[in-house]
Design an enzyme around this catalytic site. Sequence first.
Site, mmCIF file in Angstrom:
data_model
loop_
_atom_site.group_PDB
_atom_site.id
_atom_site.type_symbol
_atom_site.label_atom_id
_atom_site.label_comp_id
_atom_site.label_asym_id
_atom_site.label_seq_id
_atom_site.Cartn_x
_atom_site.Cartn_y
_atom_site.Cartn_z
ATOM 1 N N ASN A 123 0.881 -1.170 0.000
ATOM 2 C CA ASN A 123 0.000 0.000 0.000
ATOM 3 C C ASN A 123 0.914 1.214 0.000
ATOM 4 O OD1 ASN A 123 -1.760 2.078 0.447
ATOM 5 N ND2 ASN A 123 -2.354 1.443 2.518
ATOM 6 N N TRP A 124 1.025 1.827 -1.157
ATOM 7 C CA TRP A 124 1.965 2.947 -1.277
ATOM 8 C C TRP A 124 1.460 4.224 -0.617
ATOM 9 C CZ3 TRP A 124 3.889 2.717 -7.099
ATOM 10 C CH2 TRP A 124 4.796 1.651 -7.227
ATOM 11 N N LYS A 125 0.179 4.243 -0.250
ATOM 12 C CA LYS A 125 -0.415 5.454 0.338
ATOM 13 C C LYS A 125 -0.145 6.643 -0.595
ATOM 14 C CE LYS A 125 -0.115 3.236 4.771
ATOM 15 N NZ LYS A 125 0.022 3.312 6.220
ATOM 16 N N HIS B 211 -9.469 1.521 4.782
ATOM 17 C CA HIS B 211 -8.194 1.660 5.510
ATOM 18 C C HIS B 211 -8.411 2.603 6.694
ATOM 19 C CE1 HIS B 211 -4.080 2.653 6.497
ATOM 20 N NE2 HIS B 211 -3.736 1.552 5.869
ATOM 21 N N GLU C 150 -6.736 4.930 7.803
ATOM 22 C CA GLU C 150 -6.462 6.343 7.513
ATOM 23 C C GLU C 150 -7.668 6.990 6.852
ATOM 24 O OE1 GLU C 150 -2.805 5.585 5.437
ATOM 25 O OE2 GLU C 150 -1.873 4.998 7.339
ATOM 26 N N GLU D 64 -5.445 -4.749 10.520
ATOM 27 C CA GLU D 64 -4.388 -3.775 10.777
ATOM 28 C C GLU D 64 -4.662 -3.049 12.096
ATOM 29 O OE1 GLU D 64 -2.334 -2.591 6.794
ATOM 30 O OE2 GLU D 64 -3.921 -1.181 7.216
ATOM 31 N N GLY E 124 2.810 2.140 10.782
ATOM 32 C CA GLY E 124 3.829 3.167 10.622
ATOM 33 C C GLY E 124 4.566 3.506 11.907
ATOM 34 N N SER F 191 3.494 -2.357 10.343
ATOM 35 C CA SER F 191 4.937 -2.497 10.544
ATOM 36 C C SER F 191 5.461 -3.879 10.147
ATOM 37 C CB SER F 191 5.317 -2.151 11.993
ATOM 38 O OG SER F 191 5.001 -0.792 12.268
ATOM 39 N N GLY G 185 2.826 -1.016 4.228
ATOM 40 C CA GLY G 185 3.015 0.378 3.849
ATOM 41 C C GLY G 185 4.480 0.688 3.600
ATOM 42 N N GLY G 186 5.146 1.198 4.615
ATOM 43 C CA GLY G 186 6.520 1.700 4.476
ATOM 44 C C GLY G 186 7.479 0.767 3.753
#
Length: 250
Positions: A9-11, A94, A96, A166, A172, A212, A233-234
């Site tokens: 997930n590149w956000k 998500h 966010e 999640e 993150g 994470s 993500g990251g």
Amino acid sequence: MRKPIIAGNWKMFKTVSEATAFFADVKGKAEVDGVETVICAPFTTLPALVEAAKGTTIAIGAQNVHFEDNGAYTGEISGIMLKDLGVKYVIIGHSERRAYFAESDEIVNKKVHAAFKHGLSPIVCVGEKLEEREAEQTKNVCQVQTEAAFQGLSAAQAAEVVVAYEPIWAIGTGKSSTSADAEDVIAFIRGVIAGLYDAATANAVRIQYGGSVKPNNVSEYMGQSNIDGALVGGASLEPASFIQLVEGAK
Ligand SMILES: O=C(CO)COP(=O)(O)O
């Protein structure tokens, strides 16, 4: 047998040129027998990524979809538009989006139906906040979110859903859930789906862990019997670590 699925997930990261350079680096390498690889990228990069992914086993996903097909919804993108591009997956709900864009369980459910209407596969995110975990509400929160997301789906549709558990406090932060805790919640979510449908349907649903996940911990999660992959993500933003995540899911 559920096929493991690693989804990046590149956000809100990467321009078109950055996305195509990334894809060129992972092509052939983030393609591993027995693992499904997905990249969920910003809308602007989707046409280039779909084109680059032709002839590969990497699927491209969006990170959001509107529940209506067309209309006066300034700034929104519909399932028709995503399908037209050749997008296969879409992340829905998500944390966010729930937190910053006021997505309710009802909206999440409408988006899941919109995805199926247009032949997109939803990756539905559920998970608790830190204060909910501390109040021992984790399973309750996941049950409410899961039941709402699946409302009105046939068993055949339900079996196609990918759920991403999640925990919000793990996103993150570098503070990942232990694999045993993640397995416990994910097994519980599978039980919730079995309660809505039946054991065969619940056993077909793939449930990812997210929060994470890194190359050095992905195989620990994958070793758990109910965990079928990761939403990352990251660590999905760099080609080398993305390739290691896919390899770690074998
Ligand atoms: O939100 C996530 C994926 O959807 C998880 O993000 P991180 O892997 O950066 O913790």
